[in-house]
Motif scaffolding. Structure first.
Motif, PDB file in Angstrom:
ATOM      1  N   ASN A 177       0.824  -1.195   0.000  1.00 18.81           N
ATOM      2  CA  ASN A 177       0.000   0.000   0.000  1.00 18.81           C
ATOM      3  C   ASN A 177       0.862   1.251   0.000  1.00 18.81           C
ATOM      4  OD1 ASN A 177      -2.250   1.514   0.151  1.00 18.81           O
ATOM      5  ND2 ASN A 177      -2.594   1.241   2.356  1.00 18.81           N
ATOM      6  N   ASP A 178       2.205   1.059  -0.211  1.00 20.41           N
ATOM      7  CA  ASP A 178       3.122   2.191  -0.045  1.00 20.41           C
ATOM      8  C   ASP A 178       3.811   2.607  -1.338  1.00 20.41           C
ATOM      9  OD1 ASP A 178       4.718   0.022  -0.439  1.00 20.41           O
ATOM     10  OD2 ASP A 178       5.809   0.152   1.454  1.00 20.41           O
ATOM     11  N   GLY A 179       3.378   2.013  -2.468  1.00 21.22           N
ATOM     12  CA  GLY A 179       3.956   2.398  -3.752  1.00 21.22           C
ATOM     13  C   GLY A 179       5.379   1.898  -3.968  1.00 21.22           C
ATOM     14  N   TYR A 180       5.926   1.125  -3.036  1.00 19.44           N
ATOM     15  CA  TYR A 180       7.297   0.609  -3.163  1.00 19.44           C
ATOM     16  C   TYR A 180       7.278  -0.557  -4.149  1.00 19.44           C
ATOM     17  CZ  TYR A 180      11.894  -1.109  -1.624  1.00 19.44           C
ATOM     18  OH  TYR A 180      13.209  -1.517  -1.573  1.00 19.44           O
ATOM     19  N   ARG A 181       7.987  -0.420  -5.272  1.00 17.38           N
ATOM     20  CA  ARG A 181       7.868  -1.410  -6.350  1.00 17.38           C
ATOM     21  C   ARG A 181       8.956  -2.480  -6.340  1.00 17.38           C
ATOM     22  NH1 ARG A 181       3.656   0.144 -10.092  1.00 17.38           N
ATOM     23  NH2 ARG A 181       2.399   1.344  -8.650  1.00 17.38           N
ATOM     24  N   ARG A 182      10.044  -2.260  -5.606  1.00 14.87           N
ATOM     25  CA  ARG A 182      11.100  -3.274  -5.627  1.00 14.87           C
ATOM     26  C   ARG A 182      10.665  -4.486  -4.809  1.00 14.87           C
ATOM     27  NH1 ARG A 182      16.170   0.503  -4.180  1.00 14.87           N
ATOM     28  NH2 ARG A 182      17.185  -1.511  -3.854  1.00 14.87           N
ATOM     29  N   LEU A 183      11.151  -5.669  -5.224  1.00 14.71           N
ATOM     30  CA  LEU A 183      10.737  -6.878  -4.493  1.00 14.71           C
ATOM     31  C   LEU A 183      11.332  -6.883  -3.085  1.00 14.71           C
ATOM     32  CD1 LEU A 183       9.304  -9.640  -4.548  1.00 14.71           C
ATOM     33  CD2 LEU A 183      11.444 -10.641  -5.337  1.00 14.71           C
ATOM     34  N   PHE A 184      12.612  -6.548  -2.991  1.00 11.28           N
ATOM     35  CA  PHE A 184      13.306  -6.653  -1.702  1.00 11.28           C
ATOM     36  C   PHE A 184      13.379  -5.297  -1.022  1.00 11.28           C
ATOM     37  CE2 PHE A 184      15.389  -9.804  -4.597  1.00 11.28           C
ATOM     38  CZ  PHE A 184      14.790 -10.928  -4.051  1.00 11.28           C
ATOM     39  N   ARG A 185      13.408  -5.331   0.311  1.00 14.11           N
ATOM     40  CA  ARG A 185      13.513  -4.072   1.058  1.00 14.11           C
ATOM     41  C   ARG A 185      14.893  -3.941   1.701  1.00 14.11           C
ATOM     42  NH1 ARG A 185       8.526  -1.469   1.788  1.00 14.11           N
ATOM     43  NH2 ARG A 185       6.707  -2.767   1.312  1.00 14.11           N
ATOM     44  N   ASP A 186      15.849  -4.757   1.245  1.00 16.63           N
ATOM     45  CA  ASP A 186      17.179  -4.713   1.845  1.00 16.63           C
ATOM     46  C   ASP A 186      17.922  -3.436   1.473  1.00 16.63           C
ATOM     47  OD1 ASP A 186      17.482  -7.040   3.424  1.00 16.63           O
ATOM     48  OD2 ASP A 186      17.483  -8.230   1.580  1.00 16.63           O
ATOM     49  N   ARG A 187      18.894  -3.105   2.314  1.00 10.05           N
ATOM     50  CA  ARG A 187      19.669  -1.872   2.141  1.00 10.05           C
ATOM     51  C   ARG A 187      20.522  -1.929   0.867  1.00 10.05           C
ATOM     52  NH1 ARG A 187      22.459   1.662   1.276  1.00 10.05           N
ATOM     53  NH2 ARG A 187      23.809   2.995   2.510  1.00 10.05           N
ATOM     54  N   TRP A 188      21.097  -3.095   0.566  1.00  9.80           N
ATOM     55  CA  TRP A 188      21.966  -3.217  -0.614  1.00  9.80           C
ATOM     56  C   TRP A 188      21.427  -4.273  -1.575  1.00  9.80           C
ATOM     57  CZ3 TRP A 188      24.106  -2.940   4.342  1.00  9.80           C
ATOM     58  CH2 TRP A 188      24.823  -1.779   4.604  1.00  9.80           C
ATOM     59  N   GLU A 189      21.512  -3.939  -2.842  1.00  8.22           N
ATOM     60  CA  GLU A 189      21.094  -4.883  -3.881  1.00  8.22           C
ATOM     61  C   GLU A 189      22.097  -4.755  -5.033  1.00  8.22           C
ATOM     62  OE1 GLU A 189      16.928  -5.631  -6.215  1.00  8.22           O
ATOM     63  OE2 GLU A 189      16.914  -4.452  -4.408  1.00  8.22           O
ATOM     64  N   PHE A 190      22.691  -5.880  -5.419  1.00  7.88           N
ATOM     65  CA  PHE A 190      23.737  -5.832  -6.457  1.00  7.88           C
ATOM     66  C   PHE A 190      23.459  -6.884  -7.525  1.00  7.88           C
ATOM     67  CE2 PHE A 190      26.447  -5.037  -2.481  1.00  7.88           C
ATOM     68  CZ  PHE A 190      26.346  -3.660  -2.570  1.00  7.88           C
ATOM     69  N   PHE A 191      23.916  -6.602  -8.736  1.00  3.34           N
ATOM     70  CA  PHE A 191      23.925  -7.640  -9.764  1.00  3.34           C
ATOM     71  C   PHE A 191      25.193  -7.499 -10.593  1.00  3.34           C
ATOM     72  CE2 PHE A 191      22.969 -10.501 -13.062  1.00  3.34           C
ATOM     73  CZ  PHE A 191      22.090 -11.407 -12.484  1.00  3.34           C
ATOM     74  N   PRO A 192      26.011  -8.555 -10.663  1.00  2.04           N
ATOM     75  CA  PRO A 192      27.267  -8.451 -11.401  1.00  2.04           C
ATOM     76  C   PRO A 192      27.017  -8.460 -12.909  1.00  2.04           C
ATOM     77  CG  PRO A 192      27.040 -10.630 -10.387  1.00  2.04           C
ATOM     78  CD  PRO A 192      25.795  -9.877 -10.052  1.00  2.04           C
ATOM     79  N   ALA A 193      27.702  -7.605 -13.640  1.00  3.25           N
ATOM     80  CA  ALA A 193      27.450  -7.453 -15.077  1.00  3.25           C
ATOM     81  C   ALA A 193      27.674  -8.754 -15.850  1.00  3.25           C
ATOM     82  CB  ALA A 193      28.337  -6.346 -15.640  1.00  3.25           C
ATOM     83  N   ASN A 194      28.571  -9.622 -15.347  1.00  2.00           N
ATOM     84  CA  ASN A 194      28.842 -10.874 -16.066  1.00  2.00           C
ATOM     85  C   ASN A 194      28.356 -12.102 -15.326  1.00  2.00           C
ATOM     86  OD1 ASN A 194      30.214  -9.607 -18.252  1.00  2.00           O
ATOM     87  ND2 ASN A 194      31.873  -9.213 -16.789  1.00  2.00           N
ATOM     88  N   GLY A 195      27.457 -11.918 -14.361  1.00  2.00           N
ATOM     89  CA  GLY A 195      27.005 -13.063 -13.573  1.00  2.00           C
ATOM     90  C   GLY A 195      27.937 -13.295 -12.381  1.00  2.00           C
ATOM     91  N   MET A 196      27.569 -14.256 -11.539  1.00  2.00           N
ATOM     92  CA  MET A 196      28.223 -14.408 -10.228  1.00  2.00           C
ATOM     93  C   MET A 196      29.536 -15.187 -10.273  1.00  2.00           C
ATOM     94  SD  MET A 196      27.392 -13.138  -7.391  1.00  2.00           S
ATOM     95  CE  MET A 196      25.651 -12.908  -7.043  1.00  2.00           C
ATOM     96  N   ASN A 197      29.848 -15.855 -11.406  1.00  2.00           N
ATOM     97  CA  ASN A 197      30.996 -16.782 -11.398  1.00  2.00           C
ATOM     98  C   ASN A 197      32.299 -16.146 -10.949  1.00  2.00           C
ATOM     99  OD1 ASN A 197      28.933 -18.038 -12.640  1.00  2.00           O
ATOM    100  ND2 ASN A 197      30.026 -18.610 -14.496  1.00  2.00           N
ATOM    101  N   SER A 198      32.623 -14.976 -11.548  1.00  2.00           N
ATOM    102  CA  SER A 198      33.946 -14.402 -11.262  1.00  2.00           C
ATOM    103  C   SER A 198      34.028 -13.949  -9.807  1.00  2.00           C
ATOM    104  CB  SER A 198      34.240 -13.234 -12.210  1.00  2.00           C
ATOM    105  OG  SER A 198      33.258 -12.242 -12.013  1.00  2.00           O
ATOM    106  N   VAL A 199      32.871 -13.609  -9.208  1.00  2.45           N
ATOM    107  CA  VAL A 199      32.878 -13.174  -7.804  1.00  2.45           C
ATOM    108  C   VAL A 199      33.257 -14.368  -6.906  1.00  2.45           C
ATOM    109  CG1 VAL A 199      31.508 -12.176  -5.942  1.00  2.45           C
ATOM    110  CG2 VAL A 199      31.069 -11.479  -8.316  1.00  2.45           C
TER     111      VAL A 199
END
Ligand SMILES: Cc1cc2nc3c(=O)[nH]c(=O)nc-3n(C[C@H](O)[C@H](O)[C@H](O)COP(=O)(O)OP(=O)(O)OC[C@H]3O[C@@H](n4cnc5c(N)ncnc54)[C@H](O)[C@@H]3O)c2cc1C
Length: 378
Positions: A177-199
């Protein structure tokens, strides 16, 4: 003399445990069944397009230590994950694209709103119920439950929502009911440009890793002369030679390459789109290009089909019998070994955990092992 620890499995939990133990002065050997490290978070490429054969893996956390830690290995590219759902609002085949979780301001635009509104007004003050259906009905009423949840849950779990525990509902189901559209409410959200393998490869870069080796209980027994302790991130029914006793719900992704006309083009409306209706045998589509932002003349869309023989989601029966069975397995493994053994990660603990929680488990496990072997508690 340096203490030696064998770590079984090179997903997030094994990788972090190994890295932390190495940093604490332990000599670590990692054994991984697959041909590569990374576990369930691994990405692949198809015609140059990064995609995720094991499903969407968005990294999110509110733990500053975890965010700092992954940043050291190059995982810091911000991302905002918003999920959509293709919903049948009427009796015909027409689909309407809505947000997931459902947003009241979007629902108010629908012809169904008067019914939904009446049902919402009749809800109890707080949702409650032992089984999943009762709990979710008391959170959003029957119309929204039927549109978004009932069939999705039946497809996902292969059993009706009435047979499932409500324990995982508060984490998975919301009405916004708050207009918040992101799925997660966590402080940090990351996505690696080439996927997780190199991390994950970076996390393991200082550890000795042997891939293509499946370790079973008899192997651990045979390795006791060489190691002071074991960390197991593998599934225990299989480790004990009783493969399949522990029930999991698995998914299978069917991925296909789609050529595009412009390098930034995608094919579906969002990285993850839910398809709750029973008319579709899959539960969602995943198009990782939305998250990587890759500039490439193609894309890959994966349809996620539930019911595959894979260890993905522990089955949360109301009586929690599989959790109890897994605890008995731990006792069996401990009593077969003269060396201490630690259980870490999603498979050995029969848990659904996100990647940040797997990292937290790696932190906690390595602290415990270091404490036991060296007396250090840092
Ligand atoms: C469909 C799906 C979607 C997900 N989406 C997200 C998401 O969006 N965001 C998020 O944060 N998390 C997500 N997760 C959770 C994420 O996959 C886990 O948190 C993470 O994989 C846990 O890491 P792990 O090391 O515990 O297990 P795994 O990654 O499964 O690693 C275990 C490793 O052990 C190896 N192994 C197993 N048995 C043996 C053996 N006997 N000998 C040697 N090696 C062995 C395996 O090959 C594997 O490499 C998702 C999970 C699922 C199922």
């Amino acid at each position: 003399m340096k203490k030696r620890v064998a770590v079984v499995g090179a997903g997030w939990s094994g990788a972090v445990t190994a890295e932390r133990l190495g940093a604490g002065g332990i000599d670590v050997e990692v054994f991984e069944r697959a041909a590569n490290v990374g576990g369930h978070s691994r990405a692949e490429t198809l015609n140059g397009v990064v995609y995720e054969p094991n499903g969407a893996h968005i990294f999110h956390t509110s733990n500053a230590d975890v965010a700092d830690y992954v940043g050291r290995f190059g995982l810091s590219r911000p991302y905002e994950h918003c999920v959509k759902a293709q919903v049948h609002l009427g009796d015909d085949d027409a689909l309407t694209l809505l947000s997931w979780p459902p947003q009241l301001e979007e629902l108010q635009e629908l012809a169904l709103w008067p019914t939904i509104e009446k049902e919402l007004a009749a809800l109890p003050e707080a949702p409650a119920g032992e089984d999943f259906e009762t709990f979710v009905m008391s959170l959003m009423g029957p119309t929204l439950y039927n549109l978004f949840i009932r069939d999705y849950t039946a497809k996902q779990w292969g059993r009706p929502a009435t047979e499932l525990s409500s324990s995982f509902a508060p984490k998975r189901v919301e009405l916004r009911n708050d207009g918040y559209r992101r799925l997660f409410r966590d402080r940090w959200e990351f996505f690696p440009a080439n996927g997780m393998n190199s991390v994950i490869e970076g996390v393991l870069s200082r550890s000795s890793v042997t891939c293509g080796v499946e370790v079973l209980l008899e192997d651990l027994v045979g390795m006791q002369g060489e190691f002071d302790a074991f960390v197991v991130t593998a599934p225990l029914d299989r480790l004990l030679g009783r493969d399949g006793e522990l029930e999991w719900r698995g998914v299978h992704l069917r991925s296909r390459y789609i050529p595009v006309e412009r390098p930034e083009e995608t094919s579906t409306p969002a990285y993850v789109v839910n398809w709750p209706d029973l008319r579709y045998p899959f539960t969602r589509t995943v198009e990782t290009k939305h998250a990587t932002g890759q500039n490439v003349m193609g894309t890959v869309v994966s349809e996620e089909y539930p019911g595959a023989p894979a260890r993905h989601y522990p089955v949360p029966t109301v009586d929690r019998r599989f959790e109890a069975l897994n605890e008995r397995y731990k006792e069996e493994v401990r009593s077969a070994l003269d060396r201490p053994v630690y259980f870490c990660g999603r498979l050995a603990n029969y848990l659904y955990i996100n990647q940040d929680q797997a990292i937290e488990q790696g932190f906690a496990c390595s602290t415990e092992v270091l404490g036991d072997l060296t007396g250090s508690r840092s």
